[in-house]
Scaffold this motif. Structure first.
Motif, PDB file in Angstrom:
ATOM      1  N   ARG A  46      26.933  49.703  33.641  1.00 32.57           N
ATOM      2  CA  ARG A  46      27.301  48.239  33.941  1.00 32.57           C
ATOM      3  C   ARG A  46      28.240  47.822  35.282  1.00 32.57           C
ATOM      4  O   ARG A  46      29.262  48.255  35.010  1.00 32.57           O
ATOM      5  CB  ARG A  46      27.476  47.381  32.799  1.00 32.57           C
ATOM      6  CG  ARG A  46      27.451  45.896  32.820  1.00 32.57           C
ATOM      7  CD  ARG A  46      27.666  45.444  31.602  1.00 32.57           C
ATOM      8  NE  ARG A  46      27.038  45.603  30.285  1.00 32.57           N
ATOM      9  CZ  ARG A  46      25.915  45.018  30.033  1.00 32.57           C
ATOM     10  NH1 ARG A  46      25.789  43.899  30.725  1.00 32.57           N
ATOM     11  NH2 ARG A  46      25.250  45.184  28.930  1.00 32.57           N
ATOM     12  N   LEU A  47      27.405  47.136  36.004  1.00 32.16           N
ATOM     13  CA  LEU A  47      28.439  46.840  37.210  1.00 32.16           C
ATOM     14  C   LEU A  47      28.806  45.378  37.263  1.00 32.16           C
ATOM     15  O   LEU A  47      28.268  44.417  36.966  1.00 32.16           O
ATOM     16  CB  LEU A  47      27.640  47.114  38.624  1.00 32.16           C
ATOM     17  CG  LEU A  47      27.576  48.808  38.768  1.00 32.16           C
ATOM     18  CD1 LEU A  47      26.685  48.517  40.250  1.00 32.16           C
ATOM     19  CD2 LEU A  47      28.724  49.284  38.844  1.00 32.16           C
ATOM     20  N   GLY A  48      30.080  45.057  37.759  1.00 28.57           N
ATOM     21  CA  GLY A  48      30.845  43.775  37.735  1.00 28.57           C
ATOM     22  C   GLY A  48      30.056  43.029  39.194  1.00 28.57           C
ATOM     23  O   GLY A  48      31.202  42.672  39.935  1.00 28.57           O
ATOM     24  N   VAL A  49      28.914  42.918  39.176  1.00 30.35           N
ATOM     25  CA  VAL A  49      28.148  42.318  40.442  1.00 30.35           C
ATOM     26  C   VAL A  49      27.219  41.307  39.767  1.00 30.35           C
ATOM     27  O   VAL A  49      26.894  41.302  38.687  1.00 30.35           O
ATOM     28  CB  VAL A  49      27.644  43.121  41.582  1.00 30.35           C
ATOM     29  CG1 VAL A  49      28.802  44.192  42.067  1.00 30.35           C
ATOM     30  CG2 VAL A  49      26.566  44.005  40.726  1.00 30.35           C
ATOM     31  N   PRO A 200      29.479  46.609  46.935  1.00 25.68           N
ATOM     32  CA  PRO A 200      29.386  45.261  47.812  1.00 25.68           C
ATOM     33  C   PRO A 200      30.826  44.743  48.326  1.00 25.68           C
ATOM     34  O   PRO A 200      31.338  44.704  47.510  1.00 25.68           O
ATOM     35  CB  PRO A 200      28.529  44.503  47.351  1.00 25.68           C
ATOM     36  CG  PRO A 200      27.806  45.153  46.111  1.00 25.68           C
ATOM     37  CD  PRO A 200      28.907  46.058  45.790  1.00 25.68           C
ATOM     38  N   ALA A 201      30.934  44.394  49.490  1.00 26.49           N
ATOM     39  CA  ALA A 201      32.009  43.617  49.920  1.00 26.49           C
ATOM     40  C   ALA A 201      32.413  42.314  49.065  1.00 26.49           C
ATOM     41  O   ALA A 201      33.671  42.236  48.901  1.00 26.49           O
ATOM     42  CB  ALA A 201      32.155  43.429  51.536  1.00 26.49           C
ATOM     43  N   ALA A 202      31.438  41.691  48.661  1.00 25.43           N
ATOM     44  CA  ALA A 202      31.436  40.421  47.996  1.00 25.43           C
ATOM     45  C   ALA A 202      31.779  40.539  46.523  1.00 25.43           C
ATOM     46  O   ALA A 202      32.003  39.693  45.785  1.00 25.43           O
ATOM     47  CB  ALA A 202      30.048  39.777  48.350  1.00 25.43           C
ATOM     48  N   ALA A 203      31.803  42.059  46.091  1.00 22.08           N
ATOM     49  CA  ALA A 203      32.017  42.023  44.473  1.00 22.08           C
ATOM     50  C   ALA A 203      33.375  41.836  44.237  1.00 22.08           C
ATOM     51  O   ALA A 203      34.327  42.290  45.092  1.00 22.08           O
ATOM     52  CB  ALA A 203      31.600  43.444  44.164  1.00 22.08           C
ATOM     53  N   LYS A 204      33.610  40.887  43.268  1.00 21.87           N
ATOM     54  CA  LYS A 204      34.837  40.776  42.715  1.00 21.87           C
ATOM     55  C   LYS A 204      35.312  41.092  41.424  1.00 21.87           C
ATOM     56  O   LYS A 204      34.500  41.456  40.652  1.00 21.87           O
ATOM     57  CB  LYS A 204      35.310  39.007  42.757  1.00 21.87           C
ATOM     58  CG  LYS A 204      34.831  38.447  44.103  1.00 21.87           C
ATOM     59  CD  LYS A 204      36.028  38.511  45.150  1.00 21.87           C
ATOM     60  CE  LYS A 204      35.802  37.638  46.371  1.00 21.87           C
ATOM     61  NZ  LYS A 204      34.864  38.584  47.208  1.00 21.87           N
TER      62      LYS A 204
END
Length: 230
Positions: A46-49, A200-204
């Motif tokens: 499970r990813l934080g995106v 991804p660069a946008a992932a926080k």
């Protein structure tokens, strides 16, 4: 929902509150795989995106060093020299327009589809059939390429595609229980490193929210992902 004696017996041996080191988790998974067939070991991450945003998509492909443990039937949609190259590389089914028509009519005796860029205009029509089954060729996965021989060989060697589902989870097989923990570790490590690099660069925030492995008939075993550093 998994039920039955196999599952109950296996579940008793897994501490659902514990986060296991990867090696320990794989050893446990192999130990509790007691079905009458060779169970597949699956990884669920499970990813934080938020995959609804194009700049947070996570998708790619990786060749498992020890293969998947299953025979992969490769379908190559190509013509001319590309078709000959695919056949020579070991593709199980090779064809062009007639094969596209057969697939449109319901022919699905294959596990992977590869094609060349010049055929994508026609292959695109099969999106509604191949898409939902995760079989649509894609340049990011290396299944749309001018080098079909390489694509066929990689598919046969155990190349797997990883991509987010609607819940932002990646589900991939990392081998069979009979492989043993060492070979499974090499496969799983390869997949986790690839997913880490694909952040991804946008992932926080936290990228790896959770990771679990489970055999076909077994319970989930939670993994410690700290070594992957994201």
């Amino acid at each position: 929902m998994k039920h039955g004696k196999h599952y109950v017996d296996a579940a008793k041996q897994v501490d659902s509150t514990k986060v296991y080191d990867v090696n320990e988790a794989l050893e446990l998974a192999c130990k509790i795989a007691s079905a009458k067939f060779d169970e597949t070991v699956e990884l669920h991450v499970r990813l934080g995106v938020d995959g609804r945003h194009a700049d947070q998509q996570v998708r790619g492909a990786v060749v498992l060093p020890n293969g998947t443990g299953k025979t992969v039937r490769v379908c190559a949609i190509a013509k001319g020299p590309a078709a000959s190259a695919a056949e020579a590389a070991g593709a199980d089914i090779v064809g062009d327009d007639e094969l596209i028509t057969r697939i449109a009519g319901g022919f699905m005796d294959f596990d992977v589809v590869v094609t060349t860029p010049d055929m994508m205009g026609k292959v695109g029509r099969l999106g509604k059939i191949l898409g939902p089954r995760g079989l649509m060729p894609n340049p990011k996965a290396g299944t749309v390429t001018p080098d079909l021989a390489k694509a066929v060989k990689e598919a046969k060697a155990g190349k797997i595609e990883y991509r987010l589902d609607k819940q932002n989870i990646i589900h991939v097989p990392v081998g069979k229980a009979s492989f043993g923990a060492e070979k499974l570790f090499t496969n799983l490590d390869t997949v986790m490193e690839a997913i880490a690099k694909a952040k991804p660069a946008a992932a926080k925030g936290t990228y790896f929210k959770s990771a679990t492995i489970a055999t076909t008939m077994g319970p989930g075993i939670r993994l410690n992902t700290l070594k992957y550093g994201v």
